[in-house]
Write an enzyme that holds these catalytic residues in place. Structure first.
Site, PDB file in Angstrom:
ATOM      1  N   SER A  99      29.212  36.988  32.747  1.00 39.26           N
ATOM      2  CA  SER A  99      30.468  37.556  33.251  1.00 39.26           C
ATOM      3  C   SER A  99      31.668  36.680  32.902  1.00 39.26           C
ATOM      4  O   SER A  99      32.789  37.170  32.896  1.00 39.26           O
ATOM      5  CB  SER A  99      30.395  37.744  34.771  1.00 39.26           C
ATOM      6  OG  SER A  99      29.482  38.778  35.067  1.00 39.26           O
ATOM      7  N   GLU A 153      37.780  44.423  40.950  1.00 36.62           N
ATOM      8  CA  GLU A 153      36.377  44.326  40.547  1.00 36.62           C
ATOM      9  C   GLU A 153      35.400  44.793  41.628  1.00 36.62           C
ATOM     10  O   GLU A 153      35.468  44.348  42.777  1.00 36.62           O
ATOM     11  CB  GLU A 153      36.012  42.869  40.196  1.00 36.62           C
ATOM     12  CG  GLU A 153      34.595  42.772  39.631  1.00 36.62           C
ATOM     13  CD  GLU A 153      34.011  41.366  39.632  1.00 36.62           C
ATOM     14  OE1 GLU A 153      34.477  40.514  40.414  1.00 36.62           O
ATOM     15  OE2 GLU A 153      33.071  41.136  38.863  1.00 36.62           O
TER      16      GLU A 153
HETATM   17 MG    MG Z   1      31.898  39.529  38.468  1.00 38.41          MG
HETATM   18 ZN    ZN Z   2      25.297  38.986  36.520  1.00 44.72          ZN
END
Ligand code: MG
Ligand code: ZN
Length: 363
Positions: free
Chosen positions: A85, A253
């Site tokens: 990420s 998010e």
């Molecule tokens: Mg994340």
């Molecule tokens: Zn992950």
């Protein structure tokens, strides 16, 4: 005639129905070809199966799948076929392929400006919202610069180097209970932020700068009582930053879709996916009314190699299986609505999303 009038009334009353359950959507004319504002929603670990699991759980009434434009994003990083990420967020935030575990730096470790930082420089308002610690990889990619995503104390410090207007998520400990004993909460207050641990304490009308640190570390999962924190925070952030006539950039998010994938837990994936779609609904309602806002929904990578092995849309029931406890390399979906949305069709690199956004904002 009567049908027309009724349908107009209905569509005014039920804004989300403009999108929900309307795959392919209707094309709409917007005020201009260029957006004034961009709302980027990232479902961490959200592949097409995760989206369709959410669609099934919501019995076919979904905001994301009603968005009129769709495409795909290729997610490999500079160091790995399968991104983490950090590198995935950095590609979306800065347009640069980074090494895994990096945040906002290029392959040589040099800081690269994010779209949020560029927007700040140009006088736009900016915001970050997450269900993880706000210092975690995805939100951090938009504001921090480090080759090591786990340096949360350093990442928290980077929040004071950018004039971000609103941030809402977990991560209180990284600001207030630090090994170096600095109190960044006091520094935030000195810079004019309302710092709060509860959104109920926020008077939206009088607040211009907000640091809402709602958990010591991460927010709880939906199954443990997070409630409507993500859609509520989305709406609150939009209300505050949309007062700027120059426009705004916000990243929101759904952090924990990824964690459901890592846990190989179908219920975890589905509940987080439904919550994320509710936040997307808030963004689309704002954009439909505003007419100058581009809404983008995508992911940094897929998690779990999730596949749907059975289910029922009528019952809202999903069964699934996983290939791995880690991320996968598969392309992830991109959905778009608003001025400039047509540029996001087809298969694109994750770095192209940044490039298109910067061009569309005229930077
Ligand atoms: Mg994340
Ligand atoms: Zn992950």
């Amino acid at each position: 005639m009567r049908t027309l009038v009724i349908s107009i009334i209905l569509s005014t009353l039920l804004l989300p129905a403009l999108f929900a359950g309307n795959p392919g959507g209707k094309t709409k004319t917007f005020k201009s070809k260029h957006p004034k504002n961009i709302i980027l929603l990232i479902g961490d670990g959200m592949g097409t199966a995760q989206v369709y699991a959410g669609y099934t759980a919501k019995k076919g009434i979904m905001n994301i799948t009603g968005m009129p434009v769709s495409g795909f994003s290729i997610t490999y990083s500079a160091s790995d076929y399968i991104t983490d990420s950090g590198a995935g967020g950095t590609a979306l935030a800065t347009g640069v392929k980074a090494k895994n575990y990096s945040i906002g730096v290029d392959t040589s470790g040099k800081p690269v400006k994010s779209i949020l930082e560029i927007a700040e420089d140009r006088g736009l308002s900016t915001a970050l919202v997450a269900t993880s610690a706000i210092t975690h990889a995805t939100p951090a990619s938009f504001i921090a610069h480090t080759s090591n995503r786990s340096k949360y104390a350093d990442i928290a410090f980077d929040f004071l180097k950018t004039d971000v207007d609103v941030f809402i998520g977990g991560g209180y400990n990284h600001f207030a209970r630090r090994a170096d004993s600095l109190n960044l909460v006091d520094s935030l207050k000195a810079r004019g932020y309302l710092v709060t641990r509860d959104l109920k304490n926020v008077n939206v009308t009088s607040t211009t700068r907000l640091a809402a640190l709602l958990a010591d570390e991460h927010m709880p999962p939906m199954s443990k009582g997070r409630g409507d924190m993500l859609p509520d925070a989305t709406q609150m952030a939009l209300e505050i930053i949309s007062r700027n006539n120059k426009g705004f950039f916000i990243m929101i998010e759904g952090s924990q879709i990824d964690w459901g994938g890592h846990d190989n837990d179908v219920k975890y994936v589905v509940s987080e996916m439904v919550d994320f779609d509710n936040a997307v609904g808030k963004a689309l309602q704002f954009a439909a009314k505003d007419g100058e806002t581009l809404v983008l929904v995508t992911a940094d990578h897929e998690t779990g190699g999730f596949g749907i092995t059975g289910g029922s849309i009528a019952k809202g029931d999903v069964q699934g299986a996983f290939l791995t406890k880690d991320h996968t390399a598969t392309m992830v979906p991109v959905f778009a609505y608003g001025p400039g949305s047509e540029r996001f069709t087809g298969v694109q690199d994750n770095t192209d999303i940044f490039k298109k956004c910067v061009e569309l904002l005229g930077f």
